[in-house]
Motif scaffolding. Structure first.
Motif, mmCIF file in Angstrom:
data_model
loop_
_atom_site.group_PDB
_atom_site.id
_atom_site.type_symbol
_atom_site.label_atom_id
_atom_site.label_comp_id
_atom_site.label_asym_id
_atom_site.label_seq_id
_atom_site.Cartn_x
_atom_site.Cartn_y
_atom_site.Cartn_z
ATOM 1 N N MET A 1 -10.246 13.155 -4.845
ATOM 2 C CA MET A 1 -10.489 12.141 -5.853
ATOM 3 C C MET A 1 -10.421 10.764 -5.206
ATOM 4 O O MET A 1 -9.524 10.458 -4.435
ATOM 5 N N ASN A 2 -11.359 9.895 -5.541
ATOM 6 C CA ASN A 2 -11.441 8.567 -4.964
ATOM 7 C C ASN A 2 -10.800 7.561 -5.913
ATOM 8 O O ASN A 2 -11.285 7.346 -7.017
ATOM 9 N N ASP A 3 -9.705 6.926 -5.477
ATOM 10 C CA ASP A 3 -9.002 5.966 -6.310
ATOM 11 C C ASP A 3 -9.405 4.525 -6.022
ATOM 12 O O ASP A 3 -8.816 3.607 -6.571
ATOM 13 N N THR A 4 -10.388 4.320 -5.146
ATOM 14 C CA THR A 4 -10.831 2.972 -4.839
ATOM 15 C C THR A 4 -11.440 2.349 -6.088
ATOM 16 O O THR A 4 -12.269 2.964 -6.748
ATOM 17 N N PRO A 5 -11.015 1.126 -6.432
ATOM 18 C CA PRO A 5 -11.580 0.483 -7.624
ATOM 19 C C PRO A 5 -13.094 0.307 -7.487
ATOM 20 O O PRO A 5 -13.605 0.064 -6.397
ATOM 21 N N ASP A 9 -14.556 -2.440 -12.409
ATOM 22 C CA ASP A 9 -13.134 -2.383 -12.745
ATOM 23 C C ASP A 9 -12.340 -3.546 -12.152
ATOM 24 O O ASP A 9 -11.143 -3.651 -12.389
ATOM 25 N N GLN A 37 -5.899 -4.551 -6.256
ATOM 26 C CA GLN A 37 -7.208 -3.974 -6.568
ATOM 27 C C GLN A 37 -8.294 -4.619 -5.712
ATOM 28 O O GLN A 37 -9.140 -3.919 -5.149
ATOM 29 N N GLU A 40 -7.999 -3.515 -2.017
ATOM 30 C CA GLU A 40 -8.448 -2.134 -1.816
ATOM 31 C C GLU A 40 -9.980 -2.064 -1.875
ATOM 32 O O GLU A 40 -10.619 -1.411 -1.052
ATOM 33 N N TYR A 41 -10.556 -2.758 -2.850
ATOM 34 C CA TYR A 41 -12.021 -2.780 -2.980
ATOM 35 C C TYR A 41 -12.656 -3.429 -1.747
ATOM 36 O O TYR A 41 -13.624 -2.912 -1.188
#
Length: 112
Positions: A1-5, A9, A37, A40-41
């Motif tokens: 699963m990719n949690d990168t914003p 978002d 966020q 990370e993005y």
């Protein structure tokens, strides 16, 4: 699963088009979660060193006791999305360009 914003978002609208010069004022109202966020993005997508430095510097300031300003700079698009063409018309164009003064006998500022 990719949690990168994902872009939609992010806490700042049109984040990818914000100039580095206005980024510090745009992020001043963000809390640590919002900055995390963006970091990370940015690392996953652009990974632009100047942007990372601005974001990390603000994050360090928050960790050191700085407070979010509580407001963000109003969102204004940095890049025009309009495809209507140039708003320049004869009514809005500048004055005509004067010809070079050398060799123009009607120009009083030059000796003849």
């Amino acid at each position: 699963m990719n949690d990168t914003p994902q872009h939609n978002d992010l806490p700042l609208a049109d984040y990818d088009h914000i100039p580095n010069g206005t980024l510090p004022s745009r992020i001043a109202g963000l809390d640590q979660k919002g900055l995390d966020q963006l970091l990370e993005y940015e690392r996953a997508h652009g990974n632009r060193l100047p942007v990372l430095q601005i974001l990390e510097s603000r994050l360090e300031a928050l960790r050191g006791g700085a407070e979010p300003s509580g407001t963000t700079v109003p969102t204004t698009p940095e890049v025009s999305q309009s495809s209507s063409g140039s708003p320049v018309s004869p009514a809005t164009s500048g004055p005509p360009v004067n010809p070079p003064s050398q060799g123009d006998p009607t120009n009083p500022s030059q000796p003849r």
